[in-house]
Design an enzyme around this catalytic site. Structure first.
Site, PDB file in Angstrom:
ATOM      1  CE1 TYR A 190      -8.652  11.167  -0.047  1.00 13.72           C
ATOM      2  CE2 TYR A 190      -9.553  13.369   0.304  1.00 13.72           C
ATOM      3  CZ  TYR A 190      -9.710  11.995   0.299  1.00 13.72           C
ATOM      4  OH  TYR A 190     -10.919  11.452   0.636  1.00 13.72           O
ATOM      5  CG  ASP A 230      -2.615   8.370   5.748  1.00  8.47           C
ATOM      6  OD1 ASP A 230      -3.198   9.474   5.660  1.00  8.47           O
ATOM      7  OD2 ASP A 230      -3.123   7.310   5.355  1.00  8.47           O
ATOM      8  CG  ASP A 248      -1.520   7.644   0.672  1.00  8.41           C
ATOM      9  OD1 ASP A 248      -0.459   8.057   0.171  1.00  8.41           O
ATOM     10  OD2 ASP A 248      -2.636   7.842   0.155  1.00  8.41           O
ATOM     11  CG  ASP A 287      -2.035   2.359   6.454  1.00 11.59           C
ATOM     12  OD1 ASP A 287      -2.436   1.957   5.337  1.00 11.59           O
ATOM     13  OD2 ASP A 287      -2.208   3.523   6.850  1.00 11.59           O
ATOM     14  CB  CYS A 303     -14.797   0.429  -8.769  1.00  9.86           C
ATOM     15  SG  CYS A 303     -13.737   0.538  -7.307  1.00  9.86           S
ATOM     16  CG  HIS A 335     -13.544   3.697  -9.168  1.00 11.30           C
ATOM     17  ND1 HIS A 335     -12.640   2.700  -9.474  1.00 11.30           N
ATOM     18  CD2 HIS A 335     -13.993   4.192 -10.343  1.00 11.30           C
ATOM     19  CE1 HIS A 335     -12.555   2.576 -10.793  1.00 11.30           C
ATOM     20  NE2 HIS A 335     -13.353   3.471 -11.348  1.00 11.30           N
ATOM     21  CG  ASN A 391      -8.370   1.986  -2.093  1.00 11.06           C
ATOM     22  OD1 ASN A 391      -8.198   1.260  -3.066  1.00 11.06           O
ATOM     23  ND2 ASN A 391      -9.016   1.588  -1.001  1.00 11.06           N
ATOM     24  CG  ASP A 410      -1.662   1.206   1.472  1.00  8.25           C
ATOM     25  OD1 ASP A 410      -2.241   1.715   0.488  1.00  8.25           O
ATOM     26  OD2 ASP A 410      -1.709   1.693   2.622  1.00  8.25           O
TER      27      ASP A 410
HETATM   28 MG   LIG Z   1      -2.696   3.191   3.558  1.00  2.91          MG
HETATM   29 ZN   LIG Z   2     -11.801   1.389  -8.224  1.00  5.14          ZN
END
Ligand SMILES: [Mg+2]
Ligand SMILES: [Zn+2]
Length: 181
Positions: A21, A17, A11, A128, A99, A93, A53, A9
């Site tokens: 964003y 993190d 972030d 995380d 999705c 998404h 994501n 992953d």
């Molecule tokens: Mg993360």
């Molecule tokens: Zn997606």
């Protein structure tokens, strides 16, 4: 030698993190020891797939190109250290779009597998959030939870997942993996 793959992953694992964003390269800060950890993976012939994501795209906070600028920025820093990031798979998404790729769904892993003609089953997957852990388990990967980012919260929320492998951060996860492999 047969290449080994690992899923990370982004972030809270590779970078700090912000609980917001990362919309700009100046907001991308490597977690303590994470750059060293990526270098260590490279030295040990791991090929790195990042699955992230980023619903900020479909929330309209940043374009896909903008996200690519941020990812190119850190991937470039890492590559200057001699480590190739095989791919960065991004889900743009929002939850309500349903999705197939927003973790805990496994579409990002399937995309990477298709793109590179590889299998990520049985690979380590370091994240995380519990969504990373669920994604890893759903796809047949071996999950490791880090305490950085949302990690400490995830530990409290993990419920019956008592056997989960938990480490301090990416650096500790990589040490564990490299010693064990
Ligand atoms: Mg993360
Ligand atoms: Zn997606």
């Amino acid at each position: 030698m047969k290449p080994k793959y690992i899923v990370l992953d982004r972030d809270g694992v590779i970078n700090v993190d912000l609980f917001d964003y990362v919309l700009d390269t100046k907001d991308f800060k490597f977690e303590e020891g994470s750059l060293d950890a990526l270098i260590e993976l490279g030295k040990n012939n791991y090929e790195i797939i990042v699955a992230t994501n980023q619903k900020c795209i479909n929330l309209g906070l940043i374009s896909s190109e903008g996200i690519k600028v941020v990812n190119d920025y850190w991937v470039n820093i890492v590559s200057k250290e001699g480590v190739n990031i095989k791919s960065v798979e991004v889900c743009p998404h929002r939850d309500e779009e349903n999705c197939d790729c927003r973790k805990p769904k496994t579409g990002l892993l399937k995309n990477a597998e298709k793109k590179h003609g590889i299998s990520l089953k049985d690979c380590y997957f370091i994240g995380d959030k519990l969504s990373d852990i669920e994604c890893a388990l759903a796809h047949g990967c071996k999950p490791i939870l880090v305490e950085t980012g949302y990690g400490s919260r995830s530990i409290k929320e993990r419920g019956t997942r008592e056997n989960l492998t938990i480490v301090k951060n990416l650096k500790e996860a990589v040490q564990k993996i490299v010693i064990g492999s």
